[in-house]
Design an enzyme around this catalytic site. Structure first.
Site, PDB file in Angstrom:
ATOM      1  N   CYS A  49       0.845  -1.205   0.000  1.00 29.08           N
ATOM      2  CA  CYS A  49       0.000   0.000   0.000  1.00 29.08           C
ATOM      3  C   CYS A  49       0.878   1.251   0.000  1.00 29.08           C
ATOM      4  O   CYS A  49       1.902   1.321   0.677  1.00 29.08           O
ATOM      5  CB  CYS A  49      -0.908  -0.013   1.224  1.00 29.08           C
ATOM      6  SG  CYS A  49      -2.006   1.417   1.279  1.00 29.08           S
ATOM      7  N   CYS A  53       0.444   4.630   7.032  1.00 32.75           N
ATOM      8  CA  CYS A  53      -0.183   4.454   8.352  1.00 32.75           C
ATOM      9  C   CYS A  53       0.791   3.704   9.267  1.00 32.75           C
ATOM     10  O   CYS A  53       1.211   2.574   8.958  1.00 32.75           O
ATOM     11  CB  CYS A  53      -1.493   3.677   8.211  1.00 32.75           C
ATOM     12  SG  CYS A  53      -2.580   4.385   6.943  1.00 32.75           S
ATOM     13  N   CYS A  56       0.579  -0.102  10.308  1.00 32.87           N
ATOM     14  CA  CYS A  56       0.099  -1.082   9.333  1.00 32.87           C
ATOM     15  C   CYS A  56       1.215  -1.933   8.728  1.00 32.87           C
ATOM     16  O   CYS A  56       2.196  -1.415   8.185  1.00 32.87           O
ATOM     17  CB  CYS A  56      -0.657  -0.366   8.218  1.00 32.87           C
ATOM     18  SG  CYS A  56      -1.419  -1.525   7.071  1.00 32.87           S
ATOM     19  N   CYS A  93     -16.565  -9.214   5.359  1.00 33.20           N
ATOM     20  CA  CYS A  93     -15.904  -7.959   5.015  1.00 33.20           C
ATOM     21  C   CYS A  93     -14.662  -8.251   4.182  1.00 33.20           C
ATOM     22  O   CYS A  93     -13.867  -9.131   4.532  1.00 33.20           O
ATOM     23  CB  CYS A  93     -15.532  -7.223   6.304  1.00 33.20           C
ATOM     24  SG  CYS A  93     -14.829  -5.600   5.973  1.00 33.20           S
ATOM     25  N   CYS A 126     -19.578  -6.171   3.496  1.00 31.92           N
ATOM     26  CA  CYS A 126     -18.852  -4.953   3.853  1.00 31.92           C
ATOM     27  C   CYS A 126     -17.550  -4.946   3.059  1.00 31.92           C
ATOM     28  O   CYS A 126     -16.971  -6.011   2.813  1.00 31.92           O
ATOM     29  CB  CYS A 126     -18.566  -4.992   5.351  1.00 31.92           C
ATOM     30  SG  CYS A 126     -17.546  -3.641   5.944  1.00 31.92           S
ATOM     31  N   CYS A 186     -19.216   1.795   8.817  1.00 35.43           N
ATOM     32  CA  CYS A 186     -18.515   1.071   9.877  1.00 35.43           C
ATOM     33  C   CYS A 186     -17.247   1.873  10.129  1.00 35.43           C
ATOM     34  O   CYS A 186     -16.395   1.966   9.242  1.00 35.43           O
ATOM     35  CB  CYS A 186     -18.201  -0.342   9.400  1.00 35.43           C
ATOM     36  SG  CYS A 186     -17.071  -1.226  10.487  1.00 35.43           S
ATOM     37  N   ARG A 258     -17.726  -3.218  17.988  1.00 33.47           N
ATOM     38  CA  ARG A 258     -17.023  -4.436  17.558  1.00 33.47           C
ATOM     39  C   ARG A 258     -15.622  -4.526  18.141  1.00 33.47           C
ATOM     40  O   ARG A 258     -14.804  -3.616  17.962  1.00 33.47           O
ATOM     41  CB  ARG A 258     -16.949  -4.453  16.029  1.00 33.47           C
ATOM     42  CG  ARG A 258     -16.235  -5.672  15.470  1.00 33.47           C
ATOM     43  CD  ARG A 258     -16.404  -5.786  13.965  1.00 33.47           C
ATOM     44  NE  ARG A 258     -17.808  -5.768  13.641  1.00 33.47           N
ATOM     45  CZ  ARG A 258     -18.371  -5.035  12.686  1.00 33.47           C
ATOM     46  NH1 ARG A 258     -17.632  -4.287  11.924  1.00 33.47           N
ATOM     47  NH2 ARG A 258     -19.668  -5.058  12.486  1.00 33.47           N
TER      48      ARG A 258
HETATM   49  S1  SF4 Z   1      -4.148   1.039   6.938  1.00 34.66           S
HETATM   50 FE1  SF4 Z   1      -2.563  -0.042   5.734  1.00 34.66          FE
HETATM   51  S2  SF4 Z   1      -3.662  -0.782   3.931  1.00 34.66           S
HETATM   52 FE2  SF4 Z   1      -4.967   0.812   4.855  1.00 34.66          FE
HETATM   53  S3  SF4 Z   1      -4.381   2.732   3.842  1.00 34.66           S
HETATM   54 FE3  SF4 Z   1      -3.080   2.578   5.665  1.00 34.66          FE
HETATM   55  S4  SF4 Z   1      -1.191   1.562   4.959  1.00 34.66           S
HETATM   56 FE4  SF4 Z   1      -2.768   1.206   3.392  1.00 34.66          FE
END
Ligand code: SF4
Length: 319
Positions: A49, A53, A56, A93, A126, A186, A258
């Site tokens: 990705c 984040c 992540c 989901c 979802c 959600c 949840r």
């Molecule tokens: S949480 Fe992970 S998968 Fe989702 S946008 Fe952020 S880096 Fe990408």
């Protein structure tokens, strides 16, 4: 009553037993069936990705050792969804590690096809695909998506310490598109990322401002992933988690609250306290996107022990 930060704080800071007793009464008044919704989450596109984040494992900014996978073929998704349904899940989901999708992306057409097929299985459908345009949201709804997951993550103030590649306002834009298209929202967050307890309540204050209110609120506890900036964060205090669950139940009485990522780190007794305080949905199955989750048998045995039933899927509201 719509809660603001002052009223949320007043609830959160009640003596512990007063807080969970109030939350229990609100839960019983709004959810008399004493049932827990089981949701299965499948990663339909893992890793690589573009976003950063900090929690992540799937971000390409960090070396977490996760292997990238391309979009899962329809047959594999249907097999997983069928198994989830047979195991009692009422909600399926599908998550993709993308910055987002627009209606013009080739991958989006595949996702729509997958949604149409999964929707035939009779579970709530979802998806969580990142940012959405209003038109992409409309097409997802038309294909049979009942709910869109898009977490706020944390408070607006703490958000830039966690993500720099998109903004808190971007997330609110997507939520507006989802609501305009008629899908349920959600939306919740992750605790244990270094934020304060006040940050958690500020996030809840934003959720309380949604119109309509979020249909489900996932509360995740950080699972520190080696290689990410948050790898060294200490575990969340169980009483802080229970306080947040209880305050969420009081603030959003009709939302599914949840227990999501990080449940593997909780004891059975800790989970029981969360259910008492108003949690009524769990992610179910051995794997939660890329993180471990308590096994199916362990979950069933805990729910049996606590005398909690399993919720049936809500019928799809026609558009
Ligand atoms: S949480 Fe992970 S998968 Fe989702 S946008 Fe952020 S880096 Fe990408």
């Amino acid at each position: 009553m719509r809660h603001d930060l002052t009223s949320l704080r007043a609830l959160y800071e009640l003596p512990f037993f007063d807080l969970i007793q109030q939350a229990r009464e609100t839960y019983r008044a709004n959810w008399p069936e004493h049932e827990v919704q089981l949701c299965t989450l499948m990663s339909i596109k893992t890793g690589g990705c573009s976003e950063d984040c900090a929690y992540c494992s799937q971000s390409s900014h960090y070396d977490t050792g996760l292997e990238r996978e391309s979009l899962a073929p329809l047959a594999r998704v249907l097999e997983t969804a069928g198994r989830a349904r047979a195991n009692g899940s009422s909600r399926f989901c599908m998550g993709a590690a993308w910055r987002g999708v627009t209606e013009h992306d080739a991958k989006f057409a595949s996702v729509l096809e997958t949604v149409r097929e999964v929707a035939k299985l009779g579970m709530e459908v979802c998806v969580t695909l990142g940012r959405l345009t209003p038109e992409a949201a409309r097409q997802l709804r038309e294909a049979g998506v009942t709910a869109y997951n898009h977490n706020l993550g944390t408070s607006p103030e703490f958000y830039p310490a966690i993500v720099t590649t998109h903004t808190f306002e971007d997330r609110l834009d997507t939520i507006r598109s989802v609501q305009a298209a008629g899908m349920s929202v959600c939306c919740g967050g992750i605790i244990g990322m270094g934020e304060t307890e006040l940050d958690r309540l500020k996030m809840l204050e934003v959720l309380c401002g949604f119109d309509p209110a979020p249909e489900s609120v996932p509360i995740n506890c950080l699972m520190p992933v080696p290689g990410t900036p948050l790898e060294g964060q200490p575990p969340v205090d169980i009483f802080q988690l229970v306080r947040l669950v209880a305050t969420t139940r009081l603030a959003l009485p009709k939302a599914r609250v949840r227990l999501s990522a990080g449940r593997a780190l909780l004891s059975r007794e800790g989970q029981a306290l969360c259910f008492f305080a108003g949690a009524n949905s769990i992610f179910y199955g051995d794997k939660l996107l890329t993180a471990s989750n308590p096994g199916v048998d362990a979950d069933r045995s805990l729910l049996d022990e606590l005398g909690l039933g399993i919720a049936k899927p809500e019928p799809l509201v026609p558009i």
